[in-house]
Design a protein around this motif. Structure first.
Motif, PDB file in Angstrom:
ATOM      1  N   MET A   1     -30.231 -38.802   8.651  1.00  0.00           N
ATOM      2  CA  MET A   1     -30.559 -39.857   9.620  1.00  0.00           C
ATOM      3  C   MET A   1     -29.752 -39.690  10.891  1.00  0.00           C
ATOM      4  SD  MET A   1     -30.875 -43.432   7.608  1.00  0.00           S
ATOM      5  CE  MET A   1     -31.315 -44.337   9.075  1.00  0.00           C
ATOM      6  N   LEU A   2     -28.450 -39.421  10.698  1.00  0.00           N
ATOM      7  CA  LEU A   2     -27.589 -39.241  11.871  1.00  0.00           C
ATOM      8  C   LEU A   2     -28.103 -38.068  12.716  1.00  0.00           C
ATOM      9  CD1 LEU A   2     -24.029 -39.698  10.337  1.00  0.00           C
ATOM     10  CD2 LEU A   2     -25.355 -41.344  11.678  1.00  0.00           C
ATOM     11  N   ARG A   3     -28.456 -37.007  12.014  1.00  0.00           N
ATOM     12  CA  ARG A   3     -28.919 -35.817  12.716  1.00  0.00           C
ATOM     13  C   ARG A   3     -30.220 -36.150  13.470  1.00  0.00           C
ATOM     14  NH1 ARG A   3     -28.891 -32.348   8.398  1.00  0.00           N
ATOM     15  NH2 ARG A   3     -26.658 -31.964   8.486  1.00  0.00           N
ATOM     16  N   GLU A   4     -31.054 -36.921  12.818  1.00  0.00           N
ATOM     17  CA  GLU A   4     -32.345 -37.245  13.419  1.00  0.00           C
ATOM     18  C   GLU A   4     -32.170 -38.083  14.682  1.00  0.00           C
ATOM     19  OE1 GLU A   4     -35.980 -38.104  11.023  1.00  0.00           O
ATOM     20  OE2 GLU A   4     -35.590 -40.149  11.689  1.00  0.00           O
ATOM     21  N   VAL A   5     -31.332 -39.105  14.597  1.00  0.00           N
ATOM     22  CA  VAL A   5     -31.178 -39.973  15.772  1.00  0.00           C
ATOM     23  C   VAL A   5     -30.555 -39.178  16.923  1.00  0.00           C
ATOM     24  CG1 VAL A   5     -28.955 -40.971  15.135  1.00  0.00           C
ATOM     25  CG2 VAL A   5     -30.514 -42.264  16.576  1.00  0.00           C
ATOM     26  N   HIS A   6     -29.641 -38.286  16.575  1.00  0.00           N
ATOM     27  CA  HIS A   6     -29.034 -37.463  17.618  1.00  0.00           C
ATOM     28  C   HIS A   6     -30.061 -36.505  18.241  1.00  0.00           C
ATOM     29  CE1 HIS A   6     -26.872 -33.831  19.055  1.00  0.00           C
ATOM     30  NE2 HIS A   6     -26.243 -34.767  19.742  1.00  0.00           N
ATOM     31  N   SER A   7     -30.844 -35.852  17.391  1.00  0.00           N
ATOM     32  CA  SER A   7     -31.846 -34.911  17.906  1.00  0.00           C
ATOM     33  C   SER A   7     -32.822 -35.621  18.831  1.00  0.00           C
ATOM     34  CB  SER A   7     -32.625 -34.284  16.757  1.00  0.00           C
ATOM     35  OG  SER A   7     -31.772 -33.566  15.930  1.00  0.00           O
ATOM     36  N   LEU A   8     -33.238 -36.812  18.410  1.00  0.00           N
ATOM     37  CA  LEU A   8     -34.182 -37.551  19.245  1.00  0.00           C
ATOM     38  C   LEU A   8     -33.544 -37.916  20.580  1.00  0.00           C
ATOM     39  CD1 LEU A   8     -35.850 -39.900  16.600  1.00  0.00           C
ATOM     40  CD2 LEU A   8     -36.919 -38.025  17.844  1.00  0.00           C
TER      41      LEU A   8
ATOM     42  N   SER B   1     -38.282 -37.053  -0.647  1.00  0.00           N
ATOM     43  CA  SER B   1     -38.740 -36.839   0.720  1.00  0.00           C
ATOM     44  C   SER B   1     -37.621 -36.103   1.423  1.00  0.00           C
ATOM     45  CB  SER B   1     -39.034 -38.160   1.425  1.00  0.00           C
ATOM     46  OG  SER B   1     -37.811 -38.811   1.716  1.00  0.00           O
ATOM     47  N   GLU B   2     -37.942 -35.478   2.514  1.00  0.00           N
ATOM     48  CA  GLU B   2     -36.912 -34.726   3.223  1.00  0.00           C
ATOM     49  C   GLU B   2     -37.016 -35.022   4.709  1.00  0.00           C
ATOM     50  OE1 GLU B   2     -34.531 -33.161   1.890  1.00  0.00           O
ATOM     51  OE2 GLU B   2     -33.747 -31.744   3.350  1.00  0.00           O
ATOM     52  N   ARG B   3     -35.985 -35.717   5.214  1.00  0.00           N
ATOM     53  CA  ARG B   3     -35.943 -35.989   6.641  1.00  0.00           C
ATOM     54  C   ARG B   3     -35.725 -34.677   7.388  1.00  0.00           C
ATOM     55  NH1 ARG B   3     -35.240 -40.969   8.926  1.00  0.00           N
ATOM     56  NH2 ARG B   3     -34.724 -41.898   6.939  1.00  0.00           N
ATOM     57  N   GLY B   4     -36.238 -34.625   8.601  1.00  0.00           N
ATOM     58  CA  GLY B   4     -36.027 -33.405   9.384  1.00  0.00           C
ATOM     59  C   GLY B   4     -36.983 -32.290   9.008  1.00  0.00           C
ATOM     60  N   THR B   5     -38.043 -32.668   8.335  1.00  0.00           N
ATOM     61  CA  THR B   5     -39.097 -31.677   8.109  1.00  0.00           C
ATOM     62  C   THR B   5     -40.424 -32.287   8.543  1.00  0.00           C
ATOM     63  OG1 THR B   5     -39.474 -32.460   5.875  1.00  0.00           O
ATOM     64  CG2 THR B   5     -37.962 -30.593   6.138  1.00  0.00           C
ATOM     65  N   VAL B   6     -41.395 -31.429   8.606  1.00  0.00           N
ATOM     66  CA  VAL B   6     -42.707 -31.832   9.080  1.00  0.00           C
ATOM     67  C   VAL B   6     -43.653 -31.813   7.889  1.00  0.00           C
ATOM     68  CG1 VAL B   6     -44.639 -30.851  10.334  1.00  0.00           C
ATOM     69  CG2 VAL B   6     -42.457 -31.113  11.463  1.00  0.00           C
ATOM     70  N   ARG B   7     -44.538 -32.789   7.847  1.00  0.00           N
ATOM     71  CA  ARG B   7     -45.556 -32.772   6.809  1.00  0.00           C
ATOM     72  C   ARG B   7     -46.853 -32.253   7.409  1.00  0.00           C
ATOM     73  NH1 ARG B   7     -42.375 -36.789   6.618  1.00  0.00           N
ATOM     74  NH2 ARG B   7     -43.676 -38.049   7.991  1.00  0.00           N
ATOM     75  N   MET B   8     -47.374 -31.236   6.776  1.00  0.00           N
ATOM     76  CA  MET B   8     -48.540 -30.565   7.358  1.00  0.00           C
ATOM     77  C   MET B   8     -49.805 -30.867   6.588  1.00  0.00           C
ATOM     78  SD  MET B   8     -47.457 -26.922   8.763  1.00  0.00           S
ATOM     79  CE  MET B   8     -48.969 -26.985   9.665  1.00  0.00           C
ATOM     80  N   ILE B   9     -50.902 -30.766   7.274  1.00  0.00           N
ATOM     81  CA  ILE B   9     -52.192 -30.918   6.620  1.00  0.00           C
ATOM     82  C   ILE B   9     -52.687 -29.521   6.254  1.00  0.00           C
ATOM     83  CG2 ILE B   9     -53.611 -30.763   8.718  1.00  0.00           C
ATOM     84  CD1 ILE B   9     -55.237 -33.123   7.509  1.00  0.00           C
ATOM     85  N   THR B  10     -53.433 -29.439   5.175  1.00  0.00           N
ATOM     86  CA  THR B  10     -54.020 -28.151   4.804  1.00  0.00           C
ATOM     87  C   THR B  10     -55.427 -28.082   5.378  1.00  0.00           C
ATOM     88  OG1 THR B  10     -52.832 -28.355   2.749  1.00  0.00           O
ATOM     89  CG2 THR B  10     -54.457 -26.606   2.876  1.00  0.00           C
ATOM     90  N   LEU B  11     -55.689 -26.992   6.076  1.00  0.00           N
ATOM     91  CA  LEU B  11     -56.997 -26.851   6.718  1.00  0.00           C
ATOM     92  C   LEU B  11     -57.766 -25.693   6.109  1.00  0.00           C
ATOM     93  CD1 LEU B  11     -55.960 -27.087  10.473  1.00  0.00           C
ATOM     94  CD2 LEU B  11     -56.883 -28.907   9.069  1.00  0.00           C
ATOM     95  N   SER B  12     -59.065 -25.805   6.147  1.00  0.00           N
ATOM     96  CA  SER B  12     -59.880 -24.648   5.757  1.00  0.00           C
ATOM     97  C   SER B  12     -59.826 -23.635   6.907  1.00  0.00           C
ATOM     98  CB  SER B  12     -61.317 -25.072   5.503  1.00  0.00           C
ATOM     99  OG  SER B  12     -61.908 -25.462   6.715  1.00  0.00           O
ATOM    100  N   ARG B  13     -60.182 -22.410   6.598  1.00  0.00           N
ATOM    101  CA  ARG B  13     -60.022 -21.361   7.604  1.00  0.00           C
ATOM    102  C   ARG B  13     -60.859 -21.645   8.848  1.00  0.00           C
ATOM    103  NH1 ARG B  13     -62.165 -15.997   8.879  1.00  0.00           N
ATOM    104  NH2 ARG B  13     -60.469 -14.847   9.829  1.00  0.00           N
TER     105      ARG B  13
END
Lengths: 496, 743
Positions: A108-115, A168-180
């Motif tokens: 959380m600390l890292r996130e607020v600082h990065s933002l 859950s993992e803060r500081g990561t991105v959640r991605m959608i899976t797409l078809s080709r």
């Protein structure tokens, strides 16, 4: 400690290079929460922290202390920038569920600082630019307050506890899976967006609801912008108008209390306010969708007053070390973020309105098509639920994570979650020890309620899992993990 | 020589402009006045006036200054889109009574009082020698051979046709009732109903003709006929009646039978001076393009060329083309309509495939080209030979002189010089003068006759678009055109090498009903082939097939990769971003058509993305499988991973997913993960990796515990490992170190 305010959280930011002479100690404090705490109490927190830092540096000059576990409190340290420290003091209480994972809190600390850095640049740079500390404080105070305002449940500030942070993992991105073919369409759209500013290549990021569809930014920049977008810009963030940034907290009530406390803070620190207008990028409920599909806000000023471009949000990109304009376009669940180098606009090479026009002309049709395609192919909230498993997969290289939907995680027993939380703490510790070399790790633990909690780390990828209905033998549990790894993690986690 | 030419050209131009100052001024002011609304052909009239003036002057100057006039071309300047090429087919027979063309057999026929000479014109070969037949003496109005070429039919008068069997020498005379009706003409047919059709003023008689050459009247179509036209390629006969000859009755005598087309009226504008204009046979042309049949009709008062399209059950007017000459003729080359504006001495090319009736290119003269074009010395010698051997010297060729006859579909007969030309298209010139590359590519993809040249031009255009760094949207359009054209030709089965691909098609030229129109559009070569089968005569474009071996200019994705993307990669090294954008669009286009492409394009994409350090996108490309996984891609990722560990990991993951165990393990060891590698080897029972790799890696890391563990695992994994020298060496090393430690 003081009885005023809630005691569950102390958060401070201080600069070790300031206030070194006696009587000047208050000078080093850049931020303190709760702000109404009397200066001597504030100083006692920073003083203790500084002492500990100085002491531990004797043994480990590179990495000074990270955490102190006292009987009732945990002190979490983060050296956000050289000699700029952030310290968080949280109360521990097993009964009330105040069980923390230190790395989650540090996240959380890292996130607020990065933002903060993304919007205002580094704290050090600010301090160097303005020798008076007041300006930096005037930025930090509302910023962190606005950030914390998301954590209010009713009138109570509640940090995300083990229930929310274990899978859950803060500081990561959640991605959608797409078809080709959808991915190709998206990439084609990205290229159209790229070229919306003529010869100047601009970056872009696309989100579907709160999932990342595409990015041209570096992983770090992606994470920061993604976090902000999910907090304030996505269709969900706009429609709820209140905090929905942590999607585990859907449906929390409005946080007027938080806003109120910020207003009072402003008047309270008026001596620090040398600048008439302080930009508060994380201010809630300030974005709305304009007629042309672009999101508008008055946080950066009114578009009518002065130079129209000055009212457009800007952010700082770490990778390219440049300041860019942030344009957000939204169509249904799709949010597109377009980043234009400010220099190009200042030089008059392009104008923001021309770029907007280009986006509408060149891309709006494709955006509609892609939104439709993705919505049709998306499995909804539980799209990434795997029956029988409660899991979290983290790819540290790409800074991407995927986890069981929160609704499904909530069905786990408290014992399972606590066990997994404990296990994650162990893994965090293990990881921090072997920082130089990526190492493989495999732990399976039988929890008190007979659930299996499993952690698996291999070359930058991590898998955490709770299996409540697995059978009795360890072999069956490992088999289950193996099947999951083969099926959903492209065999990344080899099991013995 | 070149220099000399250019200087003379400059001075000539100066003189010409001085002479044509008025026309030049008119044209200039027309353009200037309309500069805001300018579009192609807006000032065409003024342009043509200027052009004809310039041409005139040029002829004068050519007379004055003979050496400066180019020997290789007659016409104005060297710019043209269509040309006739030396050598021509000479049909100069002494005492010739006339030259005739039998379009069904594609024979050029020259008759003397007692003999008939016939030359094959398809394939067009100037050196072909005529076959000679003797016939009794008498007047000759026209000559046509039966479709099996056994019978020569000669129209002697407006009431008599004579038939001569070439083998049995039998003779037969057919006469009509004199006085009440007269014969306008005749033609042979391959419809099941009849073999011969005789068109008379009172209608059309259809006869069956047996091998003994007995004519039997099958059917009579009663119509008052003023004149008629027929082409064998359309199997369509149009009978004109009425005072203005604008009422048309049509029959198609195809292999499917005799179909009567609905009667229709042609459009004619009237003016005060000419309230009842009359259409003559020369004003109407039947053409076959893309398997569709059109009729073109001149409307002199309106200065328009009306087009009608024939469907099985309808005749639909399709719009009009402007004309710039009172005398007109048409040729069809490679499904393109060439309208010869004879007074203006220019050709305008139209592609009736597109809805727009805009010409393909600006009006330019027909060019007369010397032998093989460019080698001057060769032309010179050739010219000498020519003038010595024959009386026709090049200077006698006058473009569009009155004695020119335009034969179906693409031949020109010069009655004065007794030579036959074939009209060619200069695809290079057309593409050089076209600015809209997308429609140009579509145009080129429709070409069949010079498929190879069209293909090369398309590749060149695609390359140029990229090298010129045109906007991605433009390049995308171009790529889409090429990919869809390829996909279509694969589906239609045209892309394969032809030859043994005989008619899978429906009866030819059946008035192309609207629903199969699209199929025919690019499959019109089928028609030619079918004729070949039915008539047992070589026809169609056999020579072009030999020349290029290609039936279609379609470009496969692999060729696009090889000749466009791979070939520009080196020069575009600074423009990787742009190139990646183009390749993505290419992949999108290919995936939309469900085609496959050479995996090297993926390797190239990886290379480009990592070169411009776009690692975020690279991993998106990989995870979304935009770049399809393959060993080659994985190895490229490992190589590019020198700059970024993340990229290298993507490559490793891909190797693992592809179950390329050997490569995966070797790469892991290379990265120093020898324990993980060995674990994987143990799990997957991979023994192909050299055991020394692990041992050396462990030894290099100076970790004796690991070394010992590896030795143990390898002994289990590989049978007989304990007997190898490797085991001895490392076991010995291990003992040494451990003992030294112990000491």
């Amino acid at each position: 400690m003081s009885s005023s305010g809630d005691e569950s959280l102390r958060l401070c930011v201080f600069d070790l290079r300031r206030g070194q002479t006696e009587g000047q100690e208050l000078d080093k404090i850049l931020f303190f929460h709760p702000p109404e705490l009397d200066p001597s109490s504030q100083l006692s927190v920073t003083g203790l922290s500084e002492g500990l830092i100085t002491f531990t540096r004797l043994f480990s000059p590179e990495a000074a202390c990270e955490v102190i576990e006292a009987e009732n409190h945990s002190h979490v340290f983060l050296e956000a920038e050289p000699d700029i420290w952030m310290v968080m003091v949280v109360e521990k209480n097993k009964e009330t569920g105040a069980v923390w994972r230190v790395d989650a809190l540090r996240g959380m600390l890292r996130e607020v600082h990065s933002l903060f850095v993304m919007f205002h640049g580094s704290v050090r740079a600010l301090l160097e630019k303005e020798s008076a500390v007041g300006f930096t404080r005037s930025l930090l105070y509302p910023f962190i307050k606005d950030y914390l305002s998301n954590l209010f449940v009713g009138k109570q500030l509640q940090l995300p506890n083990f229930r929310e942070t274990t899978l859950s993992e803060r500081g990561t991105v959640r991605m959608i899976t797409l078809s080709r073919d959808t991915a190709l369409e998206v990439q084609s759209l990205v290229q159209v967006l790229d070229s919306c500013a003529g010869n100047l290549r601009c970056h872009s990021m696309i989100l579907f609801q709160d999932l990342l569809v595409s990015t041209t930014l570096s992983p770090d920049d992606t994470v920061n912008l993604f976090t902000f977008a999910v907090m304030r810009l996505t269709s969900q963030a706009l429609s709820s108008d209140a905090s929905s940034w942590s999607y585990r907290r859907k449906g929390t009530g409005s946080n007027s209390a938080a806003i109120g406390s910020i207003e009072s803070l402003h008047s309270g620190n008026s001596d620090n306010m040398r600048h008439d207008h302080v930009i508060r990028p994380l201010q809630n409920g300030k974005w709305r969708k304009g007629k042309d599909g672009f999101l508008v806000t008055d946080i950066w000023g009114l578009e009518t007053g002065g130079s129209p471009d000055s009212a457009i949000p800007t952010i700082w990109l770490q990778q390219s070390q440049e300041r860019v304009y942030l344009l957000a376009y939204q169509y249904k669940s799709l949010t597109l973020l377009l980043l234009l180098p400010t220099t190009a606009i200042v030089n008059g090479d392009i104008s923001v309105s021309a770029v907007k026009q280009q986006v509408i002309e060149q891309a709006s049709l494709r955006i509609m098509k892609i939104e439709e395609k993705i919505s049709r192919g998306w499995g909804g909230e539980n799209a990434y639920h795997v029956k029988g498993y409660r899991y979290l997969v983290v790819d540290n290289d790409l800074e991407v994570s995927r986890a069981s939907p929160s609704g499904k995680v909530a069905t786990l027993a408290k014992e399972s979650l606590l066990a997994l939380n404990k296990l994650r703490e162990e893994v965090d510790l293990e990881k921090s020890r072997g920082k130089r070399q990526e190492r493989d790790l495999e732990i399976c633990i039988r929890a008190k309620n007979n659930a299996w909690v499993i952690a698996r780390v291999t070359r930058g990828k991590e898998l955490y899992m709770a299996l409540e209905k697995a059978s009795d033998t360890l072999l069956d549990a490992t088999d289950a993990v193996g099947r999951f790894s083969n099926r959903y993690c492209s065999e990344a986690f080899l099991m013995d | 020589m070149k220099e000399k030419n250019s200087t003379t050209t400059a001075s000539t131009l100066g003189r010409i402009l001085a002479t044509c100052s008025k026309q030049a001024k008119d044209y200039g002011s027309c353009v200037a006045s309309k500069v805001h609304e300018i579009e192609k052909d807006l000032c065409l009239k003024e342009f043509l006036a200027l052009k004809s003036c310039m041409q005139h002057t040029r002829h004068l100057s050519a007379l004055i200054n003979m050496p400066s006039s180019s020997q290789t071309s007659v016409g104005s300047g060297a710019l043209s889109h269509a040309y006739i090429q030396h050598p021509s087919l000479r049909c100069n027979v002494p005492d010739s009574r006339g030259l005739f063309y039998d379009d069904a057999n594609r024979l050029l026929i020259c008759a003397t009082s007692t003999q008939v000479f016939s030359w094959e014109t398809a394939p067009f070969n100037p050196d072909v020698s005529p076959s000679v037949d003797s016939i009794p003496e008498g007047p000759i109005l026209s000559v046509r051979l039966s479709l099996d070429k056994k019978v020569i039919a000669v129209q002697r008068s407006d009431s008599e046709i004579q038939f001569f069997h070439r083998e049995t020498k039998k003779t037969l005379t057919h006469k009509c009732r004199p006085g009440s009706e007269s014969i306008l003409g005749f033609f042979w047919s391959d419809s099941p109903l009849c073999d011969l059709a005789v068109v008379k003023t009172s209608g059309m008689d259809l006869f069956a003709c047996d091998s003994a050459m007995n004519l039997r009247l099958v059917e009579t179509k009663k119509v008052n006929v003023n004149w008629y036209i027929y082409t064998h390629e359309s199997r369509l006969v149009l009978l004109a009646s009425g005072l203005q000859c604008k009422t048309i009755t049509g029959f198609q005598l195809s292999t499917a039978g005799v179909v009567r087309l609905p009667k229709f009226e042609m459009t004619l504008a009237t003016t005060e001076s000419n309230s009842k204009p009359i259409i003559s046979a020369g004003d109407v042309h039947l053409i076959t393009v893309y398997g569709r049949i059109y009729c073109l009709q001149v409307d002199r008062e309106a200065m328009l060329f009306h087009t009608y399209r024939f469907y099985r059950d309808a005749v639909v007017q399709q719009g009009s083309l402007p004309i710039y000459s009172s005398k007109l003729s048409v040729s069809v080359v490679d499904n393109l309509l060439l309208v010869h504006q004879i007074d203006a001495k220019v050709v305008i090319i139209y592609d009736l495939f597109v809805d727009s009736r805009a010409p393909v290119s600006a009006p330019l003269p027909l060019l007369w080209r010397g032998y093989q074009g460019s080698d001057p010395s060769f032309q010179a010698t050739n010219k000498e030979n020519e003038s010595s051997e024959s009386s026709t010297s090049n200077e006698n060729i006058v473009m569009y002189e009155d004695a020119w006859t335009f034969l179906v579909p693409d031949l020109i007969l010069d009655q004065t010089n007794k030579v036959l030309w074939r009209v060619h298209l200069d695809l290079e010139a057309i593409s050089a003068s076209s600015s809209d590359r997308t429609s140009l590519l579509e145009f080129l993809q429709r070409r069949k006759l010079e498929a190879n040249k069209a293909k090369q031009l398309c590749l060149g255009i695609a390359r140029a678009l990229i090298l010129e760094r045109r906007p991605a949207t433009q390049v995308t359009q171009a790529i889409d055109v090429l990919v869809t054209a390829y996909s279509y030709s694969v589906k239609a089965g045209i892309y394969k090498e032809l030859k043994n691909e005989k008619s899978t098609a429906t009866p030819p030229t059946d008035g192309a009903s609207p629903d199969n129109e699209r199929r025919r559009a690019s499959g019109s070569s089928i028609d030619d082939e079918e004729e070949e089968v039915e008539m047992n005569v070589p026809s169609g474009s056999a020579d072009e097939q030999q020349e290029s071996q290609l039936s279609s200019p379609a470009i496969s994705p692999d060729e696009l990769y090889k000749f466009v993307f791979a070939s520009v990669e080196e020069t575009m090294i600074e423009e990787s971003d742009y190139l990646v954008a183009i390749i993505t669009e290419f992949l999108r286009s290919i995936s939309a058509e469900k085609l496959k492409v050479d995996l090297n394009i993926y390797v190239m994409t990886v290379r480009l993305l990592s070169r411009s350090k776009r690692f975020a996108e690279l991993s998106l490309f990989i995870t979304n499988k935009i770049i399809e996984p393959s060993k080659e891609v994985a190895l490229q990722l490992l190589e590019s991973g020198g700059q970024s560990l993340r990229v290298r990991k993507l490559g490793l993951d891909m190797l693992r997913q592809l179950s390329l165990h050997h490569e995966y393990i070797s790469s892991l060891v290379q990265d120093g993960y020898y324990l993980e590698a060995l674990r994987y080897a143990q799990k997957r029972k991979v023994t192909s990796v050299r055991s020394s790799l692990f041992l050396e890696a462990a030894f290099a890391s100076n970790d004796m515990q690991h070394l010992a563990a590896i030795l143990r695992v390898l002994s289990e994994l590989i049978p007989g490992f304990k007997e190898t020298s490797e085991y001895y060496t490392f076991h010995g090393l291990l003992n040494e170190t451990s003992s030294s430690v112990a000491v």
